[in-house]
Design an enzyme around this catalytic site. Structure first.
Site, PDB file in Angstrom:
ATOM      1  N   GLY A 132       0.527  -1.057   0.010  1.00  0.00           N
ATOM      2  CA  GLY A 132      -0.111   0.040  -0.056  1.00  0.00           C
ATOM      3  C   GLY A 132       0.831   1.395  -0.001  1.00  0.00           C
ATOM      4  O   GLY A 132       0.259   2.224  -0.643  1.00  0.00           O
ATOM      5  N   ASP A 177      -5.451   2.266  10.533  1.00  0.00           N
ATOM      6  CA  ASP A 177      -6.751   2.029  10.952  1.00  0.00           C
ATOM      7  C   ASP A 177      -6.833   1.573  12.531  1.00  0.00           C
ATOM      8  O   ASP A 177      -6.910   2.483  13.305  1.00  0.00           O
ATOM      9  CB  ASP A 177      -7.385   1.021  10.058  1.00  0.00           C
ATOM     10  CG  ASP A 177      -8.762   0.537  10.181  1.00  0.00           C
ATOM     11  OD1 ASP A 177      -9.474   1.394  10.784  1.00  0.00           O
ATOM     12  OD2 ASP A 177      -9.373  -0.180   9.550  1.00  0.00           O
TER      13      ASP A 177
HETATM   14  P1  IMP Z   1      -4.620  -1.671  10.900  1.00  0.00           P
HETATM   15  O1  IMP Z   1      -3.625  -2.529  11.428  1.00  0.00           O
HETATM   16  O2  IMP Z   1      -5.989  -1.672  11.313  1.00  0.00           O
HETATM   17  O3  IMP Z   1      -4.169  -0.065  11.158  1.00  0.00           O
HETATM   18  O4  IMP Z   1      -4.488  -1.675   9.256  1.00  0.00           O
HETATM   19  C1  IMP Z   1      -3.755  -1.075   8.508  1.00  0.00           C
HETATM   20  C2  IMP Z   1      -3.924  -1.705   7.134  1.00  0.00           C
HETATM   21  O5  IMP Z   1      -5.101  -1.829   6.901  1.00  0.00           O
HETATM   22  C3  IMP Z   1      -3.192  -0.556   6.110  1.00  0.00           C
HETATM   23  O6  IMP Z   1      -1.925  -0.737   5.757  1.00  0.00           O
HETATM   24  C4  IMP Z   1      -4.189  -0.852   4.916  1.00  0.00           C
HETATM   25  O7  IMP Z   1      -3.441  -1.889   4.327  1.00  0.00           O
HETATM   26  C5  IMP Z   1      -5.323  -1.569   5.438  1.00  0.00           C
HETATM   27  N1  IMP Z   1      -6.421  -0.636   5.421  1.00  0.00           N
HETATM   28  C6  IMP Z   1      -7.211   0.124   6.373  1.00  0.00           C
HETATM   29  N2  IMP Z   1      -7.872   0.762   6.152  1.00  0.00           N
HETATM   30  C7  IMP Z   1      -8.093   0.738   4.729  1.00  0.00           C
HETATM   31  C8  IMP Z   1      -9.132   1.387   3.968  1.00  0.00           C
HETATM   32  O8  IMP Z   1      -9.920   2.185   4.136  1.00  0.00           O
HETATM   33  N3  IMP Z   1      -8.787   0.965   2.644  1.00  0.00           N
HETATM   34  C9  IMP Z   1      -7.712  -0.056   2.049  1.00  0.00           C
HETATM   35  N4  IMP Z   1      -7.054  -0.694   3.090  1.00  0.00           N
HETATM   36  C10 IMP Z   1      -7.316  -0.241   4.348  1.00  0.00           C
HETATM   37 MG    MG Z   2      -1.265  -1.874   4.026  1.00  0.00          MG
END
Ligand code: IMP
Ligand code: MG
Length: 181
Positions: A46, A105
Site C-alpha cells: 500500500g 486504522d
Molecule cells: P490496521 O492494522 O488496522 O491499522 O490496518 C492497517 C492496514 O489496513 C493498512 O496498511 C491498509 O493496508 C489496510 N486498510 C485500513 N483501512 C483501509 C481502507 O480504508 N482501505 C484500504 N485498506 C485499508
Molecule cells: Mg497496508
C-alpha cells in the site's frame, strides 16, 4: 465500457492535494533528519505510491527498504493477526528509521511492527502515514508525520486496495458500498 472510477462514490483527495501534502511532509522530514542516518521503511504494498512521491520531496541523503506484512485478505476489516511476509534486506541498528505507511486504522499492524523493529536497536524509529483513520483505533500510536485524518469509510486508490484492486487509481476515493457488500 467499465472503468475503475465507476466504482468510486466520491474522490476524497485529488492528485494535487496529495502532491501538496507530500511536499509539506518532505520538507519537515528533510529539516528534522538533517545530519542523521535516515532510512525509510515502506510497508508493502500500500505504501508504494506514497513512498515514491514522498521520497522525491526529501532533499537529504537517505536509504530505503521495504517490509511486507499480512493484512486484510479479502475482507474490509482487520483480522488482528499480523505476519511478516517479507523482512527488511538491511540491518537497522543505529539508523534513524521512518516507517512509511499508507493508512493507520486499528493500529494493530504498526504497533506490532514497531515492537518488532525496536528490538533491532535503531537509533530512532518514527511513523509517517498518509492517512489516519482514528475511529477504530485499538493501539495508541505516536505518529510523527500525518497526511490527512479521514472518517471511517473504506478507501481505495493511490496504493490502497480492495481485494488487491484499485491501487493504481491516482487519487484516493471512497469505494461504493455495493462493490463490497
Ligand atoms: P490496521 O492494522 O488496522 O491499522 O490496518 C492497517 C492496514 O489496513 C493498512 O496498511 C491498509 O493496508 C489496510 N486498510 C485500513 N483501512 C483501509 C481502507 O480504508 N482501505 C484500504 N485498506 C485499508
Ligand atoms: Mg497496508
Amino acid at each position: 465500457m467499465y472503468q475503475m472510477k465507476d466504482d468510486i462514490k466520491e474522490v476524497l483527495f485529488t492528485e494535487k492535494q496529495l502532491r501538496d501534502k507530500e511536499k509539506e511532509i518532505g520538507e519537515k522530514i528533510s529539516k528534522d533528519y538533517r545530519g542523521k542516518d535516515l532510512m525509510l521503511v515502506g510497508i508493502l504494498k500500500g505504501s508504494v505510491p506514497f513512498m515514491a512521491d514522498l521520497l522525491k520531496e526529501i532533499n537529504i541523503p537517505c536509504t530505503m527498504d521495504f517490509m511486507a506484512v499480512s493484512s486484510y485478505g479479502k475482507s474490509t476489516k482487520t483480522s488482528g493477526v499480523v505476519r511478516i511476509l517479507k523482512d527488511l534486506d538491511f540491518e537497522i541498528e543505529g539508523k534513524d528509521v521512518l516507517i512509511v505507511e499508507d493508512i493507520i486504522d486499528s493500529g494493530v499492524t504498526l504497533a506490532y511492527l514497531l515492537d518488532c523493529l525496536k528490538g533491532r536497536k535503531p537509533s530512532s524509529i518514527q511513523i509517517a502515514c498518509l492517512l489516519d483513520k482514528p475511529d477504530r483505533r485499538k493501539k495508541v500510536l505516536n505518529v510523527k508525520y500525518r497526511g490527512f485524518v479521514v472518517p471511517d469509510y473504506f478507501l481505495v486508490g493511490y496504493g490502497l486496495d480492495y481485494s488487491e484492486k484499485y491501487r493504481n487509481l491516482p487519487y484516493i476515493g471512497v469505494l461504493k458500498e455495493d462493490v463490497y457488500k
